[in-house]
Design a protein around this motif. Sequence first.
Motif, PDB file in Angstrom:
ATOM      1  N   SER A 123     -47.581  26.615 -64.621  1.00 22.89           N
ATOM      2  CA  SER A 123     -47.776  25.956 -63.343  1.00 22.89           C
ATOM      3  C   SER A 123     -47.894  24.436 -63.437  1.00 22.89           C
ATOM      4  O   SER A 123     -46.989  23.782 -63.921  1.00 22.89           O
ATOM      5  CB  SER A 123     -48.997  26.562 -62.666  1.00 22.89           C
ATOM      6  OG  SER A 123     -49.017  26.208 -61.319  1.00 22.89           O
ATOM      7  N   HIS A 124     -49.040  23.888 -63.015  1.00 19.88           N
ATOM      8  CA  HIS A 124     -49.197  22.433 -62.977  1.00 19.88           C
ATOM      9  C   HIS A 124     -49.574  21.859 -64.344  1.00 19.88           C
ATOM     10  O   HIS A 124     -49.763  20.657 -64.465  1.00 19.88           O
ATOM     11  CB  HIS A 124     -50.278  22.072 -61.964  1.00 19.88           C
ATOM     12  CG  HIS A 124     -51.605  22.658 -62.321  1.00 19.88           C
ATOM     13  ND1 HIS A 124     -51.877  23.995 -62.195  1.00 19.88           N
ATOM     14  CD2 HIS A 124     -52.721  22.103 -62.844  1.00 19.88           C
ATOM     15  CE1 HIS A 124     -53.111  24.227 -62.614  1.00 19.88           C
ATOM     16  NE2 HIS A 124     -53.642  23.095 -63.006  1.00 19.88           N
ATOM     17  N   LYS A 136     -47.084  34.323 -65.546  1.00 21.45           N
ATOM     18  CA  LYS A 136     -47.715  34.876 -64.344  1.00 21.45           C
ATOM     19  C   LYS A 136     -47.059  36.222 -64.081  1.00 21.45           C
ATOM     20  O   LYS A 136     -45.842  36.357 -64.265  1.00 21.45           O
ATOM     21  CB  LYS A 136     -47.463  33.986 -63.120  1.00 21.45           C
ATOM     22  CG  LYS A 136     -48.279  32.700 -63.083  1.00 21.45           C
ATOM     23  CD  LYS A 136     -48.066  31.966 -61.758  1.00 21.45           C
ATOM     24  CE  LYS A 136     -48.832  30.637 -61.763  1.00 21.45           C
ATOM     25  NZ  LYS A 136     -48.697  29.908 -60.493  1.00 21.45           N
ATOM     26  N   ASP A 252     -45.640  21.193 -57.464  1.00 18.18           N
ATOM     27  CA  ASP A 252     -46.003  21.246 -58.884  1.00 18.18           C
ATOM     28  C   ASP A 252     -44.902  21.926 -59.712  1.00 18.18           C
ATOM     29  O   ASP A 252     -43.815  22.215 -59.207  1.00 18.18           O
ATOM     30  CB  ASP A 252     -47.362  21.928 -59.087  1.00 18.18           C
ATOM     31  CG  ASP A 252     -47.304  23.432 -58.914  1.00 18.18           C
ATOM     32  OD1 ASP A 252     -46.404  23.910 -58.204  1.00 18.18           O
ATOM     33  OD2 ASP A 252     -48.151  24.138 -59.502  1.00 18.18           O
ATOM     34  N   ASP A 254     -44.253  24.882 -60.860  1.00 21.54           N
ATOM     35  CA  ASP A 254     -43.623  26.123 -60.412  1.00 21.54           C
ATOM     36  C   ASP A 254     -43.477  26.178 -58.891  1.00 21.54           C
ATOM     37  O   ASP A 254     -43.226  27.256 -58.320  1.00 21.54           O
ATOM     38  CB  ASP A 254     -44.358  27.358 -60.964  1.00 21.54           C
ATOM     39  CG  ASP A 254     -45.785  27.477 -60.476  1.00 21.54           C
ATOM     40  OD1 ASP A 254     -46.379  26.449 -60.103  1.00 21.54           O
ATOM     41  OD2 ASP A 254     -46.315  28.606 -60.453  1.00 21.54           O
ATOM     42  N   ASP A 256     -45.457  25.943 -56.321  1.00 19.70           N
ATOM     43  CA  ASP A 256     -46.362  26.594 -55.365  1.00 19.70           C
ATOM     44  C   ASP A 256     -47.442  25.662 -54.821  1.00 19.70           C
ATOM     45  O   ASP A 256     -48.163  26.013 -53.895  1.00 19.70           O
ATOM     46  CB  ASP A 256     -46.956  27.901 -55.932  1.00 19.70           C
ATOM     47  CG  ASP A 256     -47.754  27.702 -57.198  1.00 19.70           C
ATOM     48  OD1 ASP A 256     -47.818  26.562 -57.711  1.00 19.70           O
ATOM     49  OD2 ASP A 256     -48.324  28.701 -57.688  1.00 19.70           O
ATOM     50  N   ARG A 257     -47.572  24.454 -55.397  1.00 19.08           N
ATOM     51  CA  ARG A 257     -48.552  23.503 -54.845  1.00 19.08           C
ATOM     52  C   ARG A 257     -47.854  22.416 -54.046  1.00 19.08           C
ATOM     53  O   ARG A 257     -46.665  22.176 -54.240  1.00 19.08           O
ATOM     54  CB  ARG A 257     -49.309  22.810 -55.974  1.00 19.08           C
ATOM     55  CG  ARG A 257     -50.132  23.751 -56.788  1.00 19.08           C
ATOM     56  CD  ARG A 257     -50.955  22.966 -57.781  1.00 19.08           C
ATOM     57  NE  ARG A 257     -51.814  23.878 -58.515  1.00 19.08           N
ATOM     58  CZ  ARG A 257     -52.951  23.534 -59.076  1.00 19.08           C
ATOM     59  NH1 ARG A 257     -53.365  22.285 -59.016  1.00 19.08           N
ATOM     60  NH2 ARG A 257     -53.676  24.422 -59.713  1.00 19.08           N
TER      61      ARG A 257
HETATM   62 CO    CO Z   1     -48.420  26.167 -59.571  1.00 20.79          CO
END
Ligand code: CO
Length: 526
Positions: A123-124, A136, A252, A254, A256-257
Amino acid sequence: TSRYSRPTTAYLDQRPGTSGLRKKTKVWTEDAMFMNNLIQSYLNVLSSRSSPSSKPLSILLASDGRYHSVPSIAQISKVCGANSDIVSTLHVPRNGVQSTPSCSSYIRSPKNDCSAAIILTASHNPGGPEADFGVKFNGCNVVIVDPYEEYVEALEKFFDFKLLKDYASKGNRILFDGMHGAGGPFGKKILGDILGFKEDCFMRCDPREDFGGCHPDPNLTYGKELVERMGLDGKGRKTGKGENFQLGAANDGDGDRNLICGKGVFVTPSDSLAVIADRWEDISSNGALKGVARSMPSSAAVDIVAKKKGVRNFVTPTGWKFFGNLMDSEELGGESFNPFLCGEESFGTGSSHIREKDGLWAVLAWASILAKSPSLTVEDVVNQHWEKYGRHYYARYDYEECGSDGANDMMEHLRGMVGETLSEGGGDYVLKKVESFSYTDPVTEEVTANQGMILSFLVKGSPARAVFRLSGTGSAGATVRMYLEKYDGEYFGGNSQEELKGLGEKAIEIANLEGFTGRKEPTVIT
Ligand code: CO
Ligand code: VG1
């Protein structure tokens, strides 16, 4: 052992955190069995859940494009191949890159007949040989799939694309920063190709193995270039400079942010959530809002909107899985929660269109707000919101890679103050009580305890709080997060970080943070 099996032993450190399992990249590259074991465990669980008569699984296998993604896709394909009695088909996006929200929408579409997604991402967290790698898990021969189709459909169903196209065609501009992660191509495809925002609106939208050396976390610190171009400094203050964009946004690693800002104004994620809730009718083509939820460390800004609108409101522990349960509950106390809005202070916003947070969704929500009222700037929208509801000043301090013992001792020290009669009288900062946050899932009735220590204050008579918790997404040591929040019903013109500095100092002193962790300054303030 046959050709398809390997002897192995359990890894005791394969405990998933807030969102998946993250480790230093070396952990994965130096010992292939680490990944093999993890994937085999997922498959074992999946097969134990299916009945003997159910057909083999189809699984989506995707990545955010970070270093070690390509060899991992090959390796996991082999593990799945060796489990051909369990897995019949793997779905892999073209080039291997797909954002987390797009993966979620893909496996939710019945026509794909996919029962799970394995997403290679930390992710981030930064990527590269010296940085982080992770997995994930969302809980279907190799089929190469179009990663965009379902996701575009899900967003199209939710938003008024005609309104947005019209807004773009009038020369309005969004500066979108993909941070060289998986969100980049999705931003370009949807904002650019489909909605018609111009080429000069996109920065860092090509995925790179090391995210171009940047830390793909969209906040004021790591989103520096975007923030500067939007006329803001690292504390979210107006610089008086900047370029002419109606909206600025980043995703971010991936996808999602999201970070949202306007010209000369930074919108905290908690405020963004509250504004979206308040202006839901401007955004959604999906009917009235049925429920909202926020993670406990997020500010209470959305709570007062929910109250005013008479919408059910939940406060959950950190991590998206708790929202998912609420969205999936067909009925809770006679209500069903669709559409449902949820968000976290950590730059996560989303809704019941999928079961993950969704960076682009938030961008489209804000673009819709502006398209509905083109005479308003982001700053106007935020100011109007505060005029109506008051302002929750908000800031977070992160202390990354502290020693685990010190961080745990600090939490124990705070826990020791629960139930104590506090004598912190007088002065500007009065500590009223200390609690440990515990959550009972209203759907499963499962109790999740110890989700953070809440220190409630009165600051010159107004309610305020500091929350301490330990991160569950780091790959080394412990990350201490301190969340600060102060309500003001009258004065809206301050800067969050400045307004909360004093509260932060007081909380750090009470927690003896420096004594326990040895840290004088946080790694990040956002
Ligand atoms: Co993320
Ligand atoms: C952090 C955030 C949390 C978020 C999680 C996953 O967790 O605080 O709100 O859901 O990351 O986000 P923690 O345990 O480190 O505080 V993502 O974009 O990394 O999947």
